[in-house]
Design a protein around this motif. Structure first.
Motif, mmCIF file in Angstrom:
data_model
loop_
_atom_site.group_PDB
_atom_site.id
_atom_site.type_symbol
_atom_site.label_atom_id
_atom_site.label_comp_id
_atom_site.label_asym_id
_atom_site.label_seq_id
_atom_site.Cartn_x
_atom_site.Cartn_y
_atom_site.Cartn_z
ATOM 1 N N GLY A 169 0.953 -1.216 0.062
ATOM 2 C CA GLY A 169 0.063 -0.153 0.124
ATOM 3 C C GLY A 169 0.863 1.033 0.089
ATOM 4 O O GLY A 169 2.064 1.263 0.000
ATOM 5 N N GLN A 176 -5.090 0.016 1.893
ATOM 6 C CA GLN A 176 -3.670 0.373 2.690
ATOM 7 C C GLN A 176 -2.877 -0.671 2.265
ATOM 8 O O GLN A 176 -1.719 -0.717 2.747
ATOM 9 C CB GLN A 176 -4.198 0.179 4.237
ATOM 10 N N TYR A 177 -3.073 -1.587 1.474
ATOM 11 C CA TYR A 177 -2.274 -2.810 1.206
ATOM 12 C C TYR A 177 -1.905 -3.080 -0.423
ATOM 13 O O TYR A 177 -1.113 -4.035 -0.399
ATOM 14 C CB TYR A 177 -3.019 -4.075 1.816
#
Length: 249
Positions: free
Chosen positions: A158, A189-190
């Motif tokens: 991310g 986020q990843y």
């Protein structure tokens, strides 16, 4: 230094493709990075299993490491003895893959050299630096330096300030770009987009950008267009057979 893409599809391999897998060579020394699903047959188009000198793995998801198993099997059953293969990976990342065979079967085929993302080490002529990057499990961004040339690889990640340091002035920035424009909310986020990869490449001054880990069904042209919106260097997509030198400009 020469980079050859064995595969660059994210998640799972579709017909005629393979997941993440990259062969990096310099002066006859061969490093295999992230042997994901379906990459081993592609590797054999370029060299024998016994010709691989080291393996680097960014993280333990199977689309980045599961074809380590057939590579080690091929070395175990080789007619002539093959020395143990140095395999570099974050701690615990390969526990599942290395447990696929009966106990002890592959023990003599590899030497596991676990490293904490954020540390540096050497393999053959390559100096390797690593960064801890955000993913569902610990992921190591990898920067290989040899003979004045630099290859930077994100693994899966991310957004992170560390990406600019990883890609700084890289001759080739091999960047995860699962989606062209936007990453779904549960993954934001990843994982990264091609647009984000282009912005990072521009900020870091990378000389060329190779987009990888495109999810099945993604239009490569759309990914290139999204990356090029913020980056004026050369942009390509990691497809099997893509080969390019990483040399000082």
């Amino acid at each position: 230094m020469r980079l050859t893409v064995l595969g660059g599809t994210g998640g799972w391999p579709t017909a005629g493709t393979a997941c993440s897998g990259y062969l990096v060579e310099h002066d006859g020394y061969r490093v295999l990075i992230d042997p994901g699903y379906a990459t081993f047959p592609r590797l054999l188009e370029h060299c024998d299993a016994a010709d691989v000198d080291a393996v680097l793995i960014s993280h333990g998801h199977p689309d980045h490491c599961v074809d380590l198993n057939p590579l080690l099997r091929a070395r175990a059953f080789a007619e002539l003895p093959v020395p143990p293969l140095p395999v570099y990976a974050p701690p615990g990342a390969l526990a599942a893959v290395l447990a696929l065979d009966r106990p002890g079967m592959l023990d003599d085929t590899f030497e596991l050299r676990e490293f904490a993302p954020g540390t540096a080490f050497e393999t053959g002529p390559f100096a390797v630096r690593s960064w801890l990057l955000p993913h569902w499990e610990p992921n190591a961004g990898l920067r290989l330096h040899v003979g004045g040339a630099v290859l930077a690889y994100t693994g899966d990640t991310g957004p992170s300030p560390a990406l600019s340091a990883l890609a700084r002035d890289a001759d080739v920035f091999l960047a995860e770009a699962s989606y062209p424009e936007r990453v779904p909310g549960d993954s934001v986020q990843y994982l990264s987009s091609a647009r984000q990869a282009g912005q990072t490449a521009a900020t870091a001054g990378a000389r060329s950008l190779v987009l990888t880990h495109l999810m099945p069904g993604t239009d490569p042209g759309a990914a290139i267009e999204a990356a090029a919106a913020g980056y004026d260097g050369g942009v390509s997509v990691a497809v099997p057979g893509l080969a390019m030198p990483a040399t000082v400009s």
